[in-house]
Design an enzyme around this catalytic site. Sequence first.
Site, PDB file in Angstrom:
ATOM      1  N   ASP A 148      61.648  17.522   8.163  1.00  0.00           N
ATOM      2  CA  ASP A 148      60.492  16.444   8.273  1.00  0.00           C
ATOM      3  C   ASP A 148      62.436  15.533   7.633  1.00  0.00           C
ATOM      4  O   ASP A 148      62.367  16.003   6.145  1.00  0.00           O
ATOM      5  CB  ASP A 148      59.721  16.067   6.977  1.00  0.00           C
ATOM      6  CG  ASP A 148      59.307  14.999   6.841  1.00  0.00           C
ATOM      7  OD1 ASP A 148      59.276  14.534   6.936  1.00  0.00           O
ATOM      8  OD2 ASP A 148      58.030  15.096   7.052  1.00  0.00           O
ATOM      9  N   HIS A 149      61.963  14.639   7.954  1.00  0.00           N
ATOM     10  CA  HIS A 149      63.469  13.744   7.582  1.00  0.00           C
ATOM     11  C   HIS A 149      63.075  13.203   6.166  1.00  0.00           C
ATOM     12  O   HIS A 149      64.328  12.649   5.249  1.00  0.00           O
ATOM     13  CB  HIS A 149      64.053  12.885   8.776  1.00  0.00           C
ATOM     14  CG  HIS A 149      63.203  11.399   8.266  1.00  0.00           C
ATOM     15  ND1 HIS A 149      62.102  10.909   9.019  1.00  0.00           N
ATOM     16  CD2 HIS A 149      63.626   9.730   7.846  1.00  0.00           C
ATOM     17  CE1 HIS A 149      61.599   9.924   8.870  1.00  0.00           C
ATOM     18  NE2 HIS A 149      62.630   9.192   8.164  1.00  0.00           N
ATOM     19  N   HIS A 205      55.340  12.308   6.285  1.00  0.00           N
ATOM     20  CA  HIS A 205      55.753  11.871   5.116  1.00  0.00           C
ATOM     21  C   HIS A 205      55.004  11.210   4.383  1.00  0.00           C
ATOM     22  O   HIS A 205      55.805  11.970   3.336  1.00  0.00           O
ATOM     23  CB  HIS A 205      56.640  10.629   6.151  1.00  0.00           C
ATOM     24  CG  HIS A 205      57.527  10.695   7.304  1.00  0.00           C
ATOM     25  ND1 HIS A 205      58.143  12.240   7.879  1.00  0.00           N
ATOM     26  CD2 HIS A 205      57.142   9.413   8.388  1.00  0.00           C
ATOM     27  CE1 HIS A 205      58.354  11.429   9.443  1.00  0.00           C
ATOM     28  NE2 HIS A 205      57.883  10.370   9.407  1.00  0.00           N
TER      29      HIS A 205
END
Length: 503
Positions: free
Chosen positions: A189-190, A252
Amino acid sequence: MTSQPNAQIPDGCAFVIFGVTGDLTHRLVIPALYNLAEANLLPEKFCVVGITRKEMSSEDLRASLLEGLKKFATRPVKDDIAEKLLYCVTAVSADPSDPASFDRLRERLEKLEANRNTGGNRLFYLATPPDAFAPISTELGRTGLLKEERGAWRRLVVEKPFGTDLASAKALNDHLLSIVSEHSLYRIDHYLGKETVQNILVLRFSNGMFEPIWNREHIDHVQITVNEKLGVEHRGSFYDKTGALRDMVPNHLFQLLSLVAMEPPSHFNAHSVRSAKAEVLAAIQPQSEEEALRNSVRGQYTAGKVDDIEIGDYRAVKDVDPASTTETYVALKLTIDNWRWAGVPFYLRTGKALGAKRTEVAIKFKQAPFAMFRCTPVEELSQNFLVIGIEPVEGIALQFNTKIPGPTIAIDGVEMTFRYKDYFKVAPSNGYETLLHDCMIGDNILFQRADGVEAGWQAVQPFLDAWQKAGAEGLEPYPAGSHGPEAADALLKRDGRSWREPK
Ligand code: BG6
């Protein structure tokens, strides 16, 4: 990334990229590898194997990656470093619909590994559309490419979206975990690659003053905002099946929520941190269909202007159904059913084609009693927010009341702000450097675990179900360039609250 003096150089390894010709590889993965190379954080014994579906020469692949690097690099590209990195790249074709191609891949990989003396350590990075995760991993499993042997590690990295609902996320977890162990599986998950997001833990747990007030006694509510100016652009086909909730919330926004709301982990390691995060997500109170409708707002943008640039109607985007009911904006009210947070609402909102880009977590503290100011000209106290800014300002701000200088008592809200850029001089990164480096050194702390992913989907499933039944009913249009649908304001207003707007 922050050039920390003690950063570990990974073991030699083969970095195998599926989807090497795609946008993600060009835009993020290669520029991040470049930044790692520049920071001397890639192993000497290293090779990149780019998997293409159709035959492609290594020269052509390198040229295309170099072009991407020049376009998307976060800092000036130095020729010698780029050349050294790209020299390590070899193109190999493999297609999961042709199992024999994976047997050939195995042979090629073993030769490359012997040439580069990488010790057999392998990282398989699936930078592909999600429907390819299962077939590729099946083939990697069948050919034994992921089997750890003779002391060499094997890791599998998958991008988001991880599933499209609770059932599909569980099925994907079951499938992947039948091939690799949880420890060898890295779900990216960036958001967790962002310094400011990682800093939430440090802010909470390395400072004595926040934790004693981090609970329902002192916190009135929490707001999590991820507002974007960009519309859906060329991603119509993906987005129309996905929508704002699936695209942003269980991943996010829930990363932000879990870091803000989790209990202190007993150790700063992957097991403790991921357990605490999964536990708080699992404590999000389930909502009935009726509650889910009442506690959510869905919006879809119509034509408008963002920064003087015309944005067309969402339904006119290429590959979007002209009668689409997919939401491009979502606001939710959630509550967490545990001792710390009982009765404290968490309001979440995210949307596309909005007037301003802003990503932040705002913690609203309870109001001081007004009693003392009753006999003064002060009419109201302004709100006390602690704001963790992720974009556009990376930093932390505290809003509090202060006396306006002068002979009478008058009070105004002011803000004290810490900005990363004022304190730390770091070369600009794209957020993937830390994540790729962690995959290579075997640290899962910044990656999602199966239970965390499933707890996230579990929490949003009531909204998905309720909206599916409601169809177009309740979908609120909002003009591009606005701050979202009015109904999102009403969601807080009915609780006597309002979204924080920056001063
Ligand atoms: C991606 C979503 O995961 O995150 C995109 O698919 C979204 O739709 C992006 O734009 C937002 O990331 P950031 O880092 O710009 O907030």
